[in-house]
Design an enzyme around this catalytic site. Structure first.
Site, PDB file in Angstrom:
ATOM      1  CB  CYS A   1       6.452   5.488  -5.663  1.00 53.09           C
ATOM      2  SG  CYS A   1       7.269   6.706  -6.383  1.00 53.09           S
TER       3      CYS A   1
ATOM      4  CG  HIS B   1       4.432   7.534  -1.806  1.00 55.62           C
ATOM      5  ND1 HIS B   1       5.092   6.263  -1.551  1.00 55.62           N
ATOM      6  CD2 HIS B   1       4.901   8.266  -2.713  1.00 55.62           C
ATOM      7  CE1 HIS B   1       6.225   6.633  -2.147  1.00 55.62           C
ATOM      8  NE2 HIS B   1       6.109   7.758  -3.100  1.00 55.62           N
TER       9      HIS B   1
ATOM     10  CD  GLU C   1       3.181   4.751   0.902  1.00 55.69           C
ATOM     11  OE1 GLU C   1       2.452   4.609  -0.002  1.00 55.69           O
ATOM     12  OE2 GLU C   1       4.483   4.805   0.381  1.00 55.69           O
TER      13      GLU C   1
END
Ligand code: ATP
Ligand code: XMP
Ligand code: GLN
Ligand code: MG
Length: 512
Positions: free
Chosen positions: A79, A170, A172
């Site tokens: 990002c 993202h 994660e």
């Protein structure tokens, strides 16, 4: 030496999740402040740049020399990290009309691309950005897109000795369904990590590190009966044996009978533990104090006073052992990127400026569930490993407003009814943490035809993995009804019981 990935934190709320995802892949990682210069060594296998609340176009946005990093190891920007990569190499990033929050579908078709190896041609990912990459720098290439944005993932393999990748989404967060696999690809196929981060490796390396740090000096260890300090003490004990002296302080803020039962259970562990009754000292200094941060600082300071006092009775004590874990550190001080202080954990932010002992904190970089795994590895009994966390400042931060011994007593009784109740109902192991909170609220009740005007307790029970985020536990109504009855009947001074149904965030687990 364990290999590691460095995560440079630019202040994203998800930085922790990057760290957890990587560690779950058995690769060690550390989070570093984004602007702190990197101390290079051969254990560093790759660098990840986190997201950020900043826009890369903000005047004071943190910007770093990515080329210098890629000269050493592969880089993955997530990002903001990706946007910064685009910008510093000459691409264009701008506010977009299409802000993207939430679900998107990443599309790619290069079967050879190592970062996207085994990823579906159309894969759900999670976005959270207002800026977009309008143009990638020359020498970079796009490797994935979404319907809304042309640049979902891009890379360069020619400008530096190592490849650089950027992801606008993202990987994660769990809503990026194959995100973990993308991170795995980065670690295994691009950074060539060998997944050597295991509890056994941690134990071995930590014991060696403590031996080097402490040598033949002595350590006085703050032991609390909790999981963290018990595991930390065992690790230090493995390293220095009889040079470890443990101290368990009764600060008058422990749970009912905890002082006696904890001391008793340590007897079976071969640790040299001394109990110190410092109740009056703590009550004295806390009298009239109602500000939560002030309570924490006072308690942190008193703990150190007691330890230092004790250390003067022993010769050659130059170290203080503590069971500090990563969330204590992260929530207390802005160690990493530009994130904010939530509360000062007494053992970190609460420590006094001047302290003449060095800290030994073997678990400072671990999450709670990792501490439990390490504990299991070194054979610590389930009596300790299964215990709910209990904050060092104890009942002080569960009594809202000023603390008095009478209030402590009232809360100890209520807490005891609740915790024993959870155990009896087989619910204790199903929740991550539970406790009672004494509110500074008196209300009218009626008991045996008499009017009462008494205090309220709140019951709290949460589910969590690591305490960083939590949800309120959906305890059965019948159980809550029984607890309400039992507490009001057994504990004098309480005529009302409520149940806390807030998650973290936006609330925290403790009320102060
Ligand atoms: N009553 C106490 N006596 C001595 N040291 C303490 C006491 N309470 C807390 N500490 C120190 O402060 C540290 C942080 O406390 P905290 O409650 O977070 O951890 P813990 O008690 O080890 O584990 P848990 O979170 O499972 O309760 C402990 O690891 C310990 O070093
Ligand atoms: O050692 C500690 N010293 C503290 O000052 C402290 N404050 C909160 N906690 C514990 O940390 C976890 C997260 O709590 P919060 O959601 O309230 O921040 C929960 O498990 C809390 O019990 C503390 N532990
Ligand atoms: N999650 C992020 O890193 C956001 C980056 C930047 N602040 C944006 O809004 O685009
Ligand atoms: Mg504790």
């Amino acid at each position: 030496m364990t290999e590691k990935i460095l995560i440079l934190d630019f202040g994203s709320q998800y930085t922790q999740l990057i760290a957890r995802s990587i560690r779950e892949l058995n690769v060690y990682c550390e989070i570093k402040p984004c602007l702190q210069p990197i101390t290079w060594d051969e254990t560093i296998k790759g660098v990840i740049l986190s997201g950020s609340p900043f826009s890369v176009n903000d005047e004071n946005a943190p910007i770093i020399d990515i080329a210098a990093i890629a000269a050493k190891v592969p880089v993955l920007g997530i990002c903001y990290g990706a946007q910064m990569m685009a910008k510093v190499f000459g691409g264009e990033v701008a506010k977009s009309n299409l802000r993207e929050y939430g679900r998107a579908f990443m599309e790619h078709n290069d079967k050879e691309e190592k970062l996207l190896y085994d990823i579906s041609a159309k894969s759900q990912v999670w976005m959270s950005h207002a800026d977009s990459i309008k143009r990638i720098p020359e020498a970079f290439e796009i490797i994935a897109t979404t319907e809304n944005i042309p640049v979902a993932a891009f890379k360069n393999t020619t400008l530096a000795a190592h490849p650089m990748f950027g992801l606008q989404f993202h990987p994660e967060v769990t809503h990026s369904l194959e995100g973990k696999l993308i991170l795995r690809n980065f670690l295994l196929h691009i950074c060539n990590c060998s997944q050597d981060w295991t509890p056994a490796a941690f134990v071995h390396e930590t014991v060696e590190r403590i031996k080097t740090q402490v040598g033949d000096k002595r350590v006085v260890m703050a032991l609390s009966g909790g999981v963290d300090s018990t595991v930390a003490a065992e690790l230090i004990h493995k390293a220095i044996g009889k040079n470890l002296f443990c101290i368990f302080v009764d600060n008058g803020l422990l749970r009912k009978d905890e002082y006696e039962t904890v001391l008793e259970s340590y007897k079976h562990m071969g640790l040299n533990v001394k109990g110190i009754n410092a109740k009056d000292l703590f009550y004295g200094k806390l009298a009239g104090v109602s500000d939560p941060e002030q309570k924490r600082k006072i308690i942190g300071g008193l703990f150190i006073d007691v330890f230092q006092q004790e250390a003067t009775h022993l010769t050659d004590i130059s170290f203080l052992g503590q069971g500090t874990i990563y969330p204590d550190v992260i929530e207390s001080v802005s160690v990493n990127g530009p994130s904010v202080t939530i509360k000062s954990h007494h053992n970190v932010g609460g420590l006094p400026e001047k302290m003449n002992m060095q800290l030994v904190e073997p678990l400072r970089f671990l999450f709670k569930d990792e501490v439990r795994r390490v504990g299991r590895e070194i054979g610590i009994s389930d009596i300790f490993l299964g215990r709910h966390p209990f904050p060092g400042p104890g009942l002080a931060i569960r009594i809202l407003g000023a603390i008095t011994p009478e209030k402590v007593h009232m809360l100890q009784e209520a807490d005891n009814v609740y915790i024993e109740g959870l155990k009896e109902a087989g619910l204790y192991d199903k929740v991550w943490q539970a406790g009672t909170i004494l509110l500074p609220v008196q209300s009218v009740g009626v008991m045996g035809d008499e009017r009462t005007y008494e205090f309220t307790v709140a019951l709290r029970a949460v589910t969590s993995v690591d305490g960083m985020t939590a949800d309120w536990a959906h305890l059965p109504y019948e159980f809550l009804a029984k607890m309400s009855n039992d507490i009001i009947n057994k504990v004098k001074g309480i005529n009302r019981v409520v149940y806390d149904i807030s998650s973290k965030p936006p609330a925290t687990i403790e009320w102060e």
